[in-house]
Motif scaffolding. Structure first.
Motif, PDB file in Angstrom:
ATOM      1  N   GLY A  39      10.472  -8.552 -13.697  1.00  0.00           N
ATOM      2  CA  GLY A  39       9.595  -7.610 -14.374  1.00  0.00           C
ATOM      3  C   GLY A  39       8.144  -7.724 -13.935  1.00  0.00           C
ATOM      4  O   GLY A  39       7.292  -6.955 -14.382  1.00  0.00           O
ATOM      5  N   LEU A  40       7.838  -8.679 -13.062  1.00  0.00           N
ATOM      6  CA  LEU A  40       6.470  -8.872 -12.578  1.00  0.00           C
ATOM      7  C   LEU A  40       6.094  -7.799 -11.573  1.00  0.00           C
ATOM      8  O   LEU A  40       6.930  -7.324 -10.809  1.00  0.00           O
ATOM      9  CB  LEU A  40       6.335 -10.233 -11.896  1.00  0.00           C
ATOM     10  N   ASN A  41       4.821  -7.439 -11.572  1.00  0.00           N
ATOM     11  CA  ASN A  41       4.283  -6.516 -10.576  1.00  0.00           C
ATOM     12  C   ASN A  41       3.464  -7.298  -9.569  1.00  0.00           C
ATOM     13  O   ASN A  41       2.578  -8.075  -9.956  1.00  0.00           O
ATOM     14  CB  ASN A  41       3.397  -5.460 -11.234  1.00  0.00           C
ATOM     15  N   VAL A  42       3.743  -7.116  -8.297  1.00  0.00           N
ATOM     16  CA  VAL A  42       2.956  -7.732  -7.236  1.00  0.00           C
ATOM     17  C   VAL A  42       1.750  -6.824  -7.012  1.00  0.00           C
ATOM     18  O   VAL A  42       1.901  -5.650  -6.681  1.00  0.00           O
ATOM     19  CB  VAL A  42       3.776  -7.876  -5.939  1.00  0.00           C
ATOM     20  N   THR A  61       4.847 -13.524   4.757  1.00  0.00           N
ATOM     21  CA  THR A  61       5.001 -14.592   5.750  1.00  0.00           C
ATOM     22  C   THR A  61       4.950 -15.943   5.046  1.00  0.00           C
ATOM     23  O   THR A  61       4.653 -16.021   3.851  1.00  0.00           O
ATOM     24  CB  THR A  61       3.876 -14.533   6.797  1.00  0.00           C
ATOM     25  N   ASP A  62       5.208 -17.007   5.783  1.00  0.00           N
ATOM     26  CA  ASP A  62       5.087 -18.349   5.215  1.00  0.00           C
ATOM     27  C   ASP A  62       3.679 -18.628   4.714  1.00  0.00           C
ATOM     28  O   ASP A  62       3.481 -19.457   3.830  1.00  0.00           O
ATOM     29  CB  ASP A  62       5.464 -19.410   6.248  1.00  0.00           C
ATOM     30  N   ASP A  63       2.683 -17.955   5.266  1.00  0.00           N
ATOM     31  CA  ASP A  63       1.295 -18.165   4.871  1.00  0.00           C
ATOM     32  C   ASP A  63       0.854 -17.270   3.717  1.00  0.00           C
ATOM     33  O   ASP A  63      -0.276 -17.391   3.241  1.00  0.00           O
ATOM     34  CB  ASP A  63       0.367 -17.911   6.070  1.00  0.00           C
ATOM     35  N   SER A  64       1.719 -16.375   3.257  1.00  0.00           N
ATOM     36  CA  SER A  64       1.359 -15.437   2.191  1.00  0.00           C
ATOM     37  C   SER A  64       1.255 -16.132   0.839  1.00  0.00           C
ATOM     38  O   SER A  64       2.043 -17.024   0.512  1.00  0.00           O
ATOM     39  CB  SER A  64       2.393 -14.321   2.075  1.00  0.00           C
ATOM     40  N   VAL A  65       0.274 -15.687   0.070  1.00  0.00           N
ATOM     41  CA  VAL A  65       0.148 -16.057  -1.335  1.00  0.00           C
ATOM     42  C   VAL A  65       0.228 -14.743  -2.102  1.00  0.00           C
ATOM     43  O   VAL A  65      -0.578 -13.841  -1.883  1.00  0.00           O
ATOM     44  CB  VAL A  65      -1.187 -16.772  -1.625  1.00  0.00           C
ATOM     45  N   ILE A  66       1.210 -14.625  -2.975  1.00  0.00           N
ATOM     46  CA  ILE A  66       1.429 -13.392  -3.730  1.00  0.00           C
ATOM     47  C   ILE A  66       0.708 -13.487  -5.068  1.00  0.00           C
ATOM     48  O   ILE A  66       0.797 -14.500  -5.761  1.00  0.00           O
ATOM     49  CB  ILE A  66       2.925 -13.153  -3.977  1.00  0.00           C
ATOM     50  N   VAL A  67       0.014 -12.408  -5.439  1.00  0.00           N
ATOM     51  CA  VAL A  67      -0.651 -12.317  -6.733  1.00  0.00           C
ATOM     52  C   VAL A  67       0.170 -11.355  -7.590  1.00  0.00           C
ATOM     53  O   VAL A  67       0.441 -10.223  -7.183  1.00  0.00           O
ATOM     54  CB  VAL A  67      -2.104 -11.809  -6.589  1.00  0.00           C
ATOM     55  N   VAL A  68       0.588 -11.840  -8.763  1.00  0.00           N
ATOM     56  CA  VAL A  68       1.438 -11.041  -9.648  1.00  0.00           C
ATOM     57  C   VAL A  68       0.786 -10.909 -11.016  1.00  0.00           C
ATOM     58  O   VAL A  68      -0.054 -11.720 -11.404  1.00  0.00           O
ATOM     59  CB  VAL A  68       2.847 -11.673  -9.806  1.00  0.00           C
TER      60      VAL A  68
END
Length: 79
Positions: A39-42, A61-68
């Motif tokens: 149910g989270l929105n990126v 990518t492996d270097d990605s940081v996702i903000v949700v």
């Protein structure tokens, strides 16, 4: 995955987590199914220090940081 809370606003929680060493690397945000499963929105993605708006076709990518953004319960479901 462990999401780190970075803020709260109007009953919602903003958190971020690192993609490294997860099954999400190499997939688009749509392919991850995060919204359907939690149910989270990126709302954004940081990659190598550059913050960008995240869309469904953003490749992680492996270097990605996702903000949700979501509720406390949704963040806990991610963890």
């Amino acid at each position: 995955m462990t999401a780190y809370v970075v803020g709260k606003l109007a009953g919602l929680v903003i958190a971020e987590f690192l993609v490294r060493r997860t099954e999400l690397a190499g997939r688009t945000i749509r392919e991850t199914g995060l919204r359907e499963e939690t149910g989270l929105n990126v709302i954004a993605c940081r990659d190598r220090g550059q913050l960008m708006t995240a869309g469904p076709d953003t490749v992680l990518t492996d270097d990605s940081v996702i903000v949700v953004v979501g509720t406390e319960a949704q963040i806990q479901a991610l963890n």
